[in-house]
Scaffold this motif. Structure first.
Motif, PDB file in Angstrom:
ATOM      1  N   TYR A 153       0.583  -1.236  -0.069  1.00 23.90           N
ATOM      2  CA  TYR A 153       0.012  -0.018  -0.105  1.00 23.90           C
ATOM      3  C   TYR A 153       0.777   1.067  -0.134  1.00 23.90           C
ATOM      4  CZ  TYR A 153      -3.580   3.329   1.769  1.00 23.90           C
ATOM      5  OH  TYR A 153      -4.406   4.385   1.797  1.00 23.90           O
ATOM      6  N   TRP A 213      -5.641  -1.440  -1.770  1.00 25.83           N
ATOM      7  CA  TRP A 213      -5.717  -2.462  -0.752  1.00 25.83           C
ATOM      8  C   TRP A 213      -6.577  -3.628  -1.288  1.00 25.83           C
ATOM      9  CZ3 TRP A 213      -3.197  -2.263   3.411  1.00 25.83           C
ATOM     10  CH2 TRP A 213      -2.950  -1.128   4.150  1.00 25.83           C
ATOM     11  N   VAL A 257      -9.580  -0.485   4.575  1.00 27.07           N
ATOM     12  CA  VAL A 257      -8.986  -2.047   4.637  1.00 27.07           C
ATOM     13  C   VAL A 257     -10.325  -2.909   4.824  1.00 27.07           C
ATOM     14  CG1 VAL A 257      -7.883  -3.619   6.016  1.00 27.07           C
ATOM     15  CG2 VAL A 257      -6.718  -1.395   5.675  1.00 27.07           C
TER      16      VAL A 257
END
Length: 234
Positions: free
Chosen positions: A47, A96, A158
């Protein structure tokens, strides 16, 4: 660090960096995977590296790829040059999702990760990152929208990303189950057709044998009749 409190919510799964079985889904967990032949040590590293790469900060990319420490990764990610928050927010969720997709596909224990993610069922997933000197509770973090500005924004997507990957896994499992059922039905139909063909073949053989016997009897009678006729003529 002040410990974060955890509300009792049976309709949600709260993921922390450590402490329970679902911690294995945390993006900070060491779980090597590859993306376009490049190896990353964790979803968190991927990320932050993607962030630096998007804004063409090669120095930050190199520093991020050289560490595995979650706090250092977070610090380096906050120092990316030419960073523009509005641009990154449009990319954040997709990054993500890509990280977790690649973990499912290429990590060493992909099956374990996949099974644990599916074990969350249909519940909402909320990731609770470790935050230094924080007095926030999980319930407060849970209520922060994904688009809310602030330090939490890097990680608020997330849970949504894990849910997207989980939904894709469920759909794939359903498709695989349907395909397996279709193949089984096809095999059963082929077996039935083969059995019917065998029965038809046996029936045809029986009829042919019967016809041969009838034909033989008729020829024998014709021979006897001709013999009798010759005897009478003599």
């Amino acid at each position: 660090m002040m410990p974060l409190t955890r509300p009792q919510d049976p309709e949600a799964v709260f993921i922390r960096d450590q402490g329970d079985v679902f911690s294995a889904l945390s993006p900070t967990q060491i779980r090597p995977f590859t993306n376009y032949s490049i190896q990353f040590i964790s979803a968190h590293q991927f990320y932050q590296c993607a962030k630096a790469a998007l804004f063409v900060d090669q120095e930050s990319v190199n520093l991020i790829m050289a560490t595995t420490d979650p706090k250092e990764l977070k610090r380096l990610g906050s120092l990316v040059k030419s960073y523009k928050d509005d641009i990154w927010r449009m990319k954040s969720l997709g990054v993500w999702v890509r990280a977790f997709q690649q973990i499912v596909k290429t990590s060493k224990n992909a099956k374990g990760f996949r099974n644990l993610l599916l074990a969350t069922g249909e519940r909402k997933i909320t990731y609770v990152p470790s935050i230094d000197n924080s007095t926030l509770t999980v319930s407060l973090l849970h209520d922060i929208p994904n688009k809310q500005p602030g330090n939490v924004s890097d990680y608020s997507a997330v849970g949504e990303a894990l849910q997207e990957v989980r939904s894709a896994l469920v759909r794939r499992s359903e498709l695989e189950a349907a395909k397996a059922q279709e193949q089984q039905q096809q095999q059963e139909q082929e077996m039935e057709q083969e059995q019917e063909q065998k029965l038809d073949s046996a029936k045809q053989d029986k009829n042919l044998s019967s016809n041969k016997r009838k034909a033989g009897s008729a020829e024998l009678r014709q021979y006897e009749e001709r013999a009798d006729k010759r005897a009478k003529q003599q």
